[in-house]
Design a protein around this motif. Structure first.
Motif, mmCIF file in Angstrom:
data_model
loop_
_atom_site.group_PDB
_atom_site.id
_atom_site.type_symbol
_atom_site.label_atom_id
_atom_site.label_comp_id
_atom_site.label_asym_id
_atom_site.label_seq_id
_atom_site.Cartn_x
_atom_site.Cartn_y
_atom_site.Cartn_z
ATOM 1 N N ALA A 13 5.615 -5.595 0.706
ATOM 2 C CA ALA A 13 4.900 -6.862 0.547
ATOM 3 C C ALA A 13 4.010 -6.871 -0.687
ATOM 4 C CB ALA A 13 4.069 -7.146 1.800
ATOM 5 N N ALA A 14 3.253 -5.791 -0.918
ATOM 6 C CA ALA A 14 2.367 -5.749 -2.080
ATOM 7 C C ALA A 14 3.102 -5.301 -3.331
ATOM 8 C CB ALA A 14 1.189 -4.819 -1.800
ATOM 9 N N GLY A 15 3.950 -4.287 -3.217
ATOM 10 C CA GLY A 15 4.641 -3.762 -4.388
ATOM 11 C C GLY A 15 5.528 -4.792 -5.063
ATOM 12 N N SER A 16 6.166 -5.652 -4.283
ATOM 13 C CA SER A 16 7.024 -6.678 -4.868
ATOM 14 C C SER A 16 6.206 -7.704 -5.646
ATOM 15 C CB SER A 16 7.836 -7.368 -3.765
ATOM 16 O OG SER A 16 8.764 -6.479 -3.179
ATOM 17 N N VAL A 17 5.052 -8.087 -5.096
ATOM 18 C CA VAL A 17 4.172 -9.007 -5.806
ATOM 19 C C VAL A 17 3.731 -8.386 -7.131
ATOM 20 C CG1 VAL A 17 1.923 -10.162 -5.753
ATOM 21 C CG2 VAL A 17 3.363 -10.152 -3.718
ATOM 22 N N LEU A 18 3.354 -7.119 -7.093
ATOM 23 C CA LEU A 18 2.899 -6.438 -8.300
ATOM 24 C C LEU A 18 4.001 -6.356 -9.344
ATOM 25 C CD1 LEU A 18 0.843 -3.726 -6.478
ATOM 26 C CD2 LEU A 18 -0.066 -5.093 -8.358
ATOM 27 N N ALA A 19 5.225 -6.050 -8.914
ATOM 28 C CA ALA A 19 6.335 -5.952 -9.862
ATOM 29 C C ALA A 19 6.556 -7.275 -10.574
ATOM 30 C CB ALA A 19 7.603 -5.511 -9.141
ATOM 31 N N ASN A 20 6.450 -8.366 -9.839
ATOM 32 C CA ASN A 20 6.612 -9.689 -10.443
ATOM 33 C C ASN A 20 5.511 -9.962 -11.455
ATOM 34 O OD1 ASN A 20 5.823 -12.599 -10.626
ATOM 35 N ND2 ASN A 20 7.692 -12.904 -9.459
ATOM 36 N N ARG A 21 4.279 -9.792 -11.038
ATOM 37 C CA ARG A 21 3.167 -10.237 -11.876
ATOM 38 C C ARG A 21 2.926 -9.314 -13.066
ATOM 39 N NH1 ARG A 21 -2.089 -11.866 -9.628
ATOM 40 N NH2 ARG A 21 -2.042 -13.001 -11.608
ATOM 41 N N ILE A 191 17.137 -18.727 5.952
ATOM 42 C CA ILE A 191 17.351 -17.413 5.366
ATOM 43 C C ILE A 191 16.012 -16.687 5.274
ATOM 44 C CG2 ILE A 191 18.147 -16.146 3.315
ATOM 45 C CD1 ILE A 191 19.992 -18.510 2.733
ATOM 46 N N ARG A 192 15.993 -15.417 5.666
ATOM 47 C CA ARG A 192 14.766 -14.619 5.581
ATOM 48 C C ARG A 192 14.258 -14.608 4.142
ATOM 49 N NH1 ARG A 192 12.332 -9.766 7.918
ATOM 50 N NH2 ARG A 192 13.900 -9.735 9.572
ATOM 51 N N SER A 193 12.958 -14.785 3.998
ATOM 52 C CA SER A 193 12.310 -14.712 2.696
ATOM 53 C C SER A 193 11.490 -13.428 2.653
ATOM 54 C CB SER A 193 11.427 -15.946 2.456
ATOM 55 O OG SER A 193 10.920 -15.976 1.149
ATOM 56 N N SER A 194 12.133 -12.312 2.337
ATOM 57 C CA SER A 194 11.406 -11.043 2.225
ATOM 58 C C SER A 194 10.597 -11.046 0.939
ATOM 59 C CB SER A 194 12.376 -9.861 2.228
ATOM 60 O OG SER A 194 13.047 -9.762 0.977
ATOM 61 N N SER A 195 9.671 -10.104 0.835
ATOM 62 C CA SER A 195 8.849 -10.042 -0.373
ATOM 63 C C SER A 195 9.704 -9.750 -1.605
ATOM 64 C CB SER A 195 7.763 -8.975 -0.215
ATOM 65 O OG SER A 195 8.343 -7.714 0.054
ATOM 66 N N TYR A 196 10.702 -8.885 -1.463
ATOM 67 C CA TYR A 196 11.554 -8.582 -2.612
ATOM 68 C C TYR A 196 12.346 -9.812 -3.030
ATOM 69 C CZ TYR A 196 15.259 -6.707 -5.497
ATOM 70 O OH TYR A 196 16.130 -6.502 -6.536
ATOM 71 N N ARG A 197 12.943 -10.515 -2.067
ATOM 72 C CA ARG A 197 13.741 -11.701 -2.401
ATOM 73 C C ARG A 197 12.865 -12.801 -2.998
ATOM 74 N NH1 ARG A 197 19.417 -11.723 -2.758
ATOM 75 N NH2 ARG A 197 19.694 -9.498 -2.354
ATOM 76 N N ALA A 198 11.635 -12.894 -2.558
ATOM 77 C CA ALA A 198 10.758 -13.951 -3.050
ATOM 78 C C ALA A 198 10.209 -13.648 -4.440
ATOM 79 C CB ALA A 198 9.605 -14.165 -2.077
ATOM 80 N N PHE A 199 9.775 -12.401 -4.662
ATOM 81 C CA PHE A 199 9.012 -12.100 -5.867
ATOM 82 C C PHE A 199 9.790 -11.312 -6.927
ATOM 83 C CE2 PHE A 199 5.790 -12.704 -2.555
ATOM 84 C CZ PHE A 199 4.956 -13.624 -3.179
ATOM 85 N N VAL A 200 10.760 -10.505 -6.520
ATOM 86 C CA VAL A 200 11.419 -9.628 -7.492
ATOM 87 C C VAL A 200 12.845 -10.068 -7.805
ATOM 88 C CG1 VAL A 200 12.062 -7.248 -8.051
ATOM 89 C CG2 VAL A 200 10.002 -7.689 -6.728
ATOM 90 N N HIS A 201 13.609 -10.400 -6.797
ATOM 91 C CA HIS A 201 15.016 -10.727 -7.023
ATOM 92 C C HIS A 201 15.197 -11.809 -8.092
ATOM 93 C CE1 HIS A 201 19.067 -12.372 -6.060
ATOM 94 N NE2 HIS A 201 19.340 -11.100 -5.890
ATOM 95 N N VAL A 203 13.523 -12.303 -10.711
ATOM 96 C CA VAL A 203 13.152 -11.826 -12.053
ATOM 97 C C VAL A 203 13.692 -10.426 -12.323
ATOM 98 C CG1 VAL A 203 11.071 -13.241 -11.993
ATOM 99 C CG2 VAL A 203 10.932 -10.834 -11.289
ATOM 100 N N ARG A 204 14.632 -9.981 -11.490
ATOM 101 C CA ARG A 204 15.077 -8.594 -11.573
ATOM 102 C C ARG A 204 15.738 -8.243 -12.911
ATOM 103 N NH1 ARG A 204 18.674 -11.695 -9.145
ATOM 104 N NH2 ARG A 204 20.932 -11.328 -9.304
#
Length: 531
Positions: A13-21, A191-201, A203-204
């Motif tokens: 949850a936190a790591g995905s937000v950080l990767a995006n920002r 569809i599930r909105s996981s932190s990775y799918r929301a924040f990282v996928h 912009v991957r």
């Protein structure tokens, strides 16, 4: 050895937000490390798919605890091991916590974590299907849905809850009264909105963002007092990665203290027992762990109705799966729990202290796995949202594969016992009155043998189970012996922060996925401001 500006350990949850920002600036070279694998299994995206992904150890850790309670049972703490972390395998409840609890952080001497700041983050990240309001956001990266249904049993539960004096509200996160409503869930369009799918996928493919899966962070690397890198293993291959600016540990309440301790940050006696040299004496690493504890019951319905009958055989599951693929609707398109309630354990309280969840389904009590029963039923669970009894999580050895020592402690503080003892009676009262009572045949568990307050507390310890919402093992605070400061910097070293549920010093009246998302966002604010 590869050089980056930032290394983020953990894609939850936190790591995905950080990767995006942190990767928004093309000048920042960012590495995101995840011990688990990619989220390519379709079950990670079908909301009810967690019934399957929680099984086994491919997508989850199952950490054994030390013996718990009078019966000394050993339980398992389950956490996600996949891109998205636990947000890819959990029940998807978006329970955000209450204003009074975040404002309490400021009162504890932790500035910058008050409700005004936290609410602004929620409104920024949410794409809520109820639309924008002063209390929620729309248009953000994270899908949040409140999905109503017309199931007659659910309608009966709602009616009985209102007769009990609870307000029926459209958005349970927008109030701090005794209330009930459909559960906000991290789902968008079925569809599930996981932190990775929301924040990282989305912009991957940024050229400055590197994502490595199946890569375990074993140890932090230092140059004097500065954290400069991470030693990892992927299969039989070992690799070191270095960070020019900062390393952010976002591996959760269990794994974060273990990584700190393996790297020499922690209680000297704990490190010595594992054969680790002390680098920084930090007495609260792995300590002050707070977890919620449930009290559950299940009743049997008189007739075969509701979603149990839609999903309790493999052919039925297959048919519902086909309908889901065609429409993104139906019983497998919604979250794990239909209704959420917040209520008081005692009428003298000024605000709710218990969270309850209702599901119009019945589990097969003769099965050790999550298997649905042949008959229909209702499951209810309640748990204190702000317990104070503390346990601990520590390493058992210096190797990453060594299991943690989890001393899970519950219901030792008198306030926790006083709040938990009435939960079963509240659930029984609701289900035995009003419209829902006409549907119920009998109580399957725990039954009349669990009635007195002491019996309920014993039952909770013996069968209640943890809620997998542990916080506090690297808690922030204003004091020199707190693990991290209010900016989430690890005391005693430079270039190292923690950003996950472990930094929360108290429970904030909800589940942990939503507050941990906030932790990631505020951590990014601090990191970008400092660099």
């Amino acid at each position: 050895m590869s050089d980056f500006d930032y290394i983020i350990i953990g894609a939850g949850a936190a790591g995905s937000v950080l990767a995006n920002r942190l990767s928004e600036d093309p000048g920042n070279k960012v590495l995101l490390l995840e011990h688990g694998g990619p989220d390519t299994n379709p079950m990670h995206h079908i909301p009810k798919g967690f019934f399957f992904t929680l099984r086994g150890d491919r997508y989850t850790y199952h950490y054994p605890t030390q013996p718990i309670g009078p019966s000394g049972q050993v339980e398992s703490w389950t956490r996600g091991k996949v891109l998205g972390g636990s947000t890819a395998v959990n029940g998807m409840m978006w329970s955000r916590g209450a204003k009074a609890d975040f404002d309490q952080l400021a009162a504890l001497g932790i500035p910058g974590w008050d409700w005004e700041r936290v609410l602004a983050v929620y409104r920024t990240v949410e794409d809520h299907n109820l639309g924008p309001s002063p209390m929620r956001g729309a248009g953000g990266p994270l899908g949040v849905s409140v999905t109503k249904n017309d199931d007659e049993v659910v309608a009966a539960i709602l009616a009985s809850a209102q007769q009990q004096g609870w307000d029926y509200v459209d958005d349970v996160n927008a109030h701090d009264t005794e209330r009930v409503g459909f559960t906000p869930s991290t789902i968008r369009d079925g569809i599930r909105s996981s932190s990775y799918r929301a924040f990282v996928h989305p912009v991957r493919r940024r050229p400055n963002l590197t994502i490595k899966t199946h890569t375990r962070a074993g140890y932090l690397l230092f140059d004097g007092k500065r954290a400069i890198g991470v030693r990892t293993r992927s299969g039989s291959k070992r690799a070191d990665y270095t960070a020019r600016k900062e390393i952010i540990v976002a591996t959760g309440t269990v794994e974060t203290p273990l990584l700190l301790e393996r790297s020499g940050i922690g209680r000297p006696e704990v490190l010595a027992g594992a054969g680790v040299r002390v680098r920084v004496e930090s007495p609260h690493v792995g300590e002050r762990v707070i977890e919620q504890r449930g009290v559950s019951m299940q009743v049997r319905l008189r007739h075969k109705i509701g979603p149990t009958q839609d999903l309790n055989t493999v052919p039925k599951q297959g048919w519902e799966g086909l309908k889901y693929l065609a429409t993104r609707r139906g019983p497998i398109s919604t979250g794990g729990y239909d209704l959420m309630a917040h209520f008081k354990s005692s009428p003298e309280l000024d605000r709710p202290d218990i969270q309850g969840i209702f599901v119009p389904m019945a589990l097969d009590t003769s099965s050790a796995t999550m298997k649905l029963a042949e008959h229909s039923g209702i499951m209810f669970m309640g748990y204190q949202v702000r317990p104070t009894t503390t346990g601990s999580v520590h390493l058992s050895g210096k190797l990453p594969e060594n299991l943690p020592i989890i001393d899970a402690r519950f219901l030792e503080d008198e306030a926790d016992r006083a709040a938990t003892a009435p939960i079963l009676e509240v659930g029984r009262t609701l289900l035995s009155n009003g419209p829902v009572a006409d549907y119920i045949l009998d109580e399957e568990f725990p039954g009349p043998a669990v009635s007195t307050p002491e019996e309920v507390l014993r039952y909770s310890l013996d069968a209640g189970g943890g809620i997998f919402h542990a916080v506090g093992s690297a808690a922030m605070g204003p004091n020199d012996d707190d693990v991290v400061d209010p900016q989430l910097r690890v005391r005693g070293v430079d270039g190292l922060r923690v950003a996950d549920a472990s930094v929360l010093p108290v429970q904030v009246s909800g589940n942990t996925a939503a507050p941990t998302t906030v932790v990631g966002w505020i951590a990014a604010d601090h990191i970008l401001a400092d660099n």
